[in-house]
Design a protein around this motif. Structure first.
Motif, PDB file in Angstrom:
ATOM      1  N   MET A 153      58.986  26.418 -36.193  1.00  0.00           N
ATOM      2  CA  MET A 153      58.944  25.986 -34.927  1.00  0.00           C
ATOM      3  C   MET A 153      60.494  26.398 -34.123  1.00  0.00           C
ATOM      4  N   ALA A 154      60.559  26.897 -33.081  1.00  0.00           N
ATOM      5  CA  ALA A 154      61.919  27.037 -32.432  1.00  0.00           C
ATOM      6  C   ALA A 154      61.728  26.326 -30.973  1.00  0.00           C
ATOM      7  N   ARG A 155      62.796  25.675 -30.560  1.00  0.00           N
ATOM      8  CA  ARG A 155      62.622  25.433 -29.218  1.00  0.00           C
ATOM      9  C   ARG A 155      63.642  26.486 -28.321  1.00  0.00           C
ATOM     10  N   ILE A 156      62.801  26.956 -27.174  1.00  0.00           N
ATOM     11  CA  ILE A 156      63.239  28.128 -26.622  1.00  0.00           C
ATOM     12  C   ILE A 156      63.489  27.710 -25.160  1.00  0.00           C
ATOM     13  N   THR A 157      64.315  28.133 -24.427  1.00  0.00           N
ATOM     14  CA  THR A 157      64.562  27.537 -23.072  1.00  0.00           C
ATOM     15  C   THR A 157      64.544  29.233 -21.996  1.00  0.00           C
ATOM     16  N   TYR A 158      63.320  29.095 -21.260  1.00  0.00           N
ATOM     17  CA  TYR A 158      63.153  29.955 -20.634  1.00  0.00           C
ATOM     18  C   TYR A 158      63.700  29.842 -19.064  1.00  0.00           C
ATOM     19  N   ILE A 159      64.497  30.654 -18.574  1.00  0.00           N
ATOM     20  CA  ILE A 159      65.138  30.288 -17.316  1.00  0.00           C
ATOM     21  C   ILE A 159      64.531  31.353 -16.311  1.00  0.00           C
ATOM     22  N   GLU A 160      63.972  30.860 -15.123  1.00  0.00           N
ATOM     23  CA  GLU A 160      63.603  31.561 -14.025  1.00  0.00           C
ATOM     24  C   GLU A 160      64.732  32.197 -13.359  1.00  0.00           C
ATOM     25  N   HIS A 161      64.445  33.091 -12.730  1.00  0.00           N
ATOM     26  CA  HIS A 161      65.611  33.975 -11.836  1.00  0.00           C
ATOM     27  C   HIS A 161      66.135  32.964 -11.127  1.00  0.00           C
ATOM     28  N   GLY A 162      65.594  31.811 -10.380  1.00  0.00           N
ATOM     29  CA  GLY A 162      66.050  31.106  -9.497  1.00  0.00           C
ATOM     30  C   GLY A 162      66.833  29.780 -10.123  1.00  0.00           C
ATOM     31  N   VAL A 209      61.599  24.211 -21.183  1.00  0.00           N
ATOM     32  CA  VAL A 209      62.276  24.283 -22.634  1.00  0.00           C
ATOM     33  C   VAL A 209      60.845  24.032 -23.249  1.00  0.00           C
ATOM     34  N   VAL A 210      60.481  24.888 -24.238  1.00  0.00           N
ATOM     35  CA  VAL A 210      59.213  24.583 -24.753  1.00  0.00           C
ATOM     36  C   VAL A 210      59.409  25.044 -26.548  1.00  0.00           C
ATOM     37  N   ASP A 211      58.564  24.335 -27.423  1.00  0.00           N
ATOM     38  CA  ASP A 211      58.565  24.513 -28.743  1.00  0.00           C
ATOM     39  C   ASP A 211      57.373  25.756 -28.874  1.00  0.00           C
ATOM     40  N   VAL A 212      57.972  26.811 -29.666  1.00  0.00           N
ATOM     41  CA  VAL A 212      57.196  28.022 -29.969  1.00  0.00           C
ATOM     42  C   VAL A 212      57.024  28.069 -31.408  1.00  0.00           C
ATOM     43  N   PRO A 213      55.887  28.075 -32.004  1.00  0.00           N
ATOM     44  CA  PRO A 213      55.548  28.213 -33.348  1.00  0.00           C
ATOM     45  C   PRO A 213      56.090  29.730 -33.902  1.00  0.00           C
ATOM     46  N   THR A 214      56.580  29.399 -34.993  1.00  0.00           N
ATOM     47  CA  THR A 214      56.950  30.644 -36.056  1.00  0.00           C
ATOM     48  C   THR A 214      55.878  31.188 -36.303  1.00  0.00           C
ATOM     49  N   GLY A 215      56.273  32.916 -35.942  1.00  0.00           N
ATOM     50  CA  GLY A 215      55.154  33.721 -36.310  1.00  0.00           C
ATOM     51  C   GLY A 215      54.748  34.314 -34.875  1.00  0.00           C
ATOM     52  N   LEU A 216      54.931  33.222 -33.908  1.00  0.00           N
ATOM     53  CA  LEU A 216      54.479  34.159 -32.471  1.00  0.00           C
ATOM     54  C   LEU A 216      55.745  34.881 -32.038  1.00  0.00           C
ATOM     55  N   THR A 217      55.658  35.607 -30.867  1.00  0.00           N
ATOM     56  CA  THR A 217      56.780  36.251 -30.280  1.00  0.00           C
ATOM     57  C   THR A 217      57.377  35.490 -28.904  1.00  0.00           C
ATOM     58  N   VAL A 218      58.380  35.791 -28.616  1.00  0.00           N
ATOM     59  CA  VAL A 218      58.893  34.887 -27.548  1.00  0.00           C
ATOM     60  C   VAL A 218      58.019  35.154 -26.266  1.00  0.00           C
ATOM     61  N   MET A 219      57.337  36.206 -26.310  1.00  0.00           N
ATOM     62  CA  MET A 219      56.536  36.478 -24.944  1.00  0.00           C
ATOM     63  C   MET A 219      55.296  35.522 -24.927  1.00  0.00           C
ATOM     64  N   GLU A 220      54.856  35.386 -26.352  1.00  0.00           N
ATOM     65  CA  GLU A 220      53.553  34.783 -26.393  1.00  0.00           C
ATOM     66  C   GLU A 220      53.743  33.235 -26.354  1.00  0.00           C
ATOM     67  N   GLY A 221      55.038  32.750 -26.410  1.00  0.00           N
ATOM     68  CA  GLY A 221      55.608  31.425 -26.145  1.00  0.00           C
ATOM     69  C   GLY A 221      55.411  31.165 -24.705  1.00  0.00           C
ATOM     70  N   ALA A 222      55.993  32.192 -23.935  1.00  0.00           N
ATOM     71  CA  ALA A 222      56.013  32.085 -22.535  1.00  0.00           C
ATOM     72  C   ALA A 222      54.636  32.120 -22.118  1.00  0.00           C
ATOM     73  N   ARG A 223      53.598  32.989 -22.390  1.00  0.00           N
ATOM     74  CA  ARG A 223      52.196  32.954 -21.964  1.00  0.00           C
ATOM     75  C   ARG A 223      51.807  31.834 -22.317  1.00  0.00           C
ATOM     76  N   ASP A 224      51.653  31.177 -23.507  1.00  0.00           N
ATOM     77  CA  ASP A 224      50.861  30.210 -23.860  1.00  0.00           C
ATOM     78  C   ASP A 224      51.295  28.830 -23.326  1.00  0.00           C
ATOM     79  N   ASN A 225      52.614  28.858 -22.742  1.00  0.00           N
ATOM     80  CA  ASN A 225      53.114  27.832 -21.857  1.00  0.00           C
ATOM     81  C   ASN A 225      53.214  27.784 -20.391  1.00  0.00           C
ATOM     82  N   ASN A 226      52.411  28.966 -19.949  1.00  0.00           N
ATOM     83  CA  ASN A 226      52.206  29.364 -18.508  1.00  0.00           C
ATOM     84  C   ASN A 226      53.864  29.396 -17.788  1.00  0.00           C
ATOM     85  N   ILE A 227      54.830  30.021 -18.609  1.00  0.00           N
ATOM     86  CA  ILE A 227      55.966  30.363 -18.009  1.00  0.00           C
ATOM     87  C   ILE A 227      56.036  31.287 -17.033  1.00  0.00           C
ATOM     88  N   PRO A 228      56.472  30.830 -15.604  1.00  0.00           N
ATOM     89  CA  PRO A 228      56.367  32.062 -14.710  1.00  0.00           C
ATOM     90  C   PRO A 228      57.638  33.027 -15.007  1.00  0.00           C
TER      91      PRO A 228
END
Length: 107
Positions: free
Chosen positions: A1-10, A15-34
């Motif tokens: 698991m990795a804690r990844i910070t997604y920063i919107e343009h604004g 900050v979300v925990d993304v399971p190992t084996g997923l992609t960074v994109m899947e982590g964003a999708r699964d956590n409804n990151i705009p």
């Protein structure tokens, strides 16, 4: 698991925990990151999951392959050093703390 910070343009951070084996994109999708649309679902056939990787992380990620390089040509304002497609970055424990920023828009 990795804690990844997604920063919107604004500047809003997610900050979300993304399971190992997923992609960074899947982590964003699964956590409804705009800001990450991922129209092709991760097939590296569009550029709508484009981000700018924090400068401290550029050298820590695997290099872009030729297909990703080609698709980045279609991204909005790609940066030759920091731009990546999140569908091409596999999450590992080594990515704990990764920070990525979304561009103003996806095209």
């Amino acid at each position: 698991m990795a804690r990844i910070t997604y920063i919107e343009h604004g500047g809003k951070e997610h900050v979300v925990d993304v399971p190992t084996g997923l992609t960074v994109m899947e982590g964003a999708r699964d956590n409804n990151i705009p800001g990450i649309e991922a129209d092709c679902g991760g097939a590296c056939a569009c550029s709508t999951c484009h981000v700018y990787v924090d400068a401290d992380w550029v050298e820590k990620l695997p290099a872009r392959d030729a297909m990703e390089e080609d698709m980045l040509d279609f991204a909005y304002e790609p940066d030759p050093v920091r731009s990546r497609l999140t569908c091409q970055i596999k999450v590992t424990d080594a990515l704990d703390g990764l920070r990525v920023q979304m561009p103003e828009k996806q095209i």
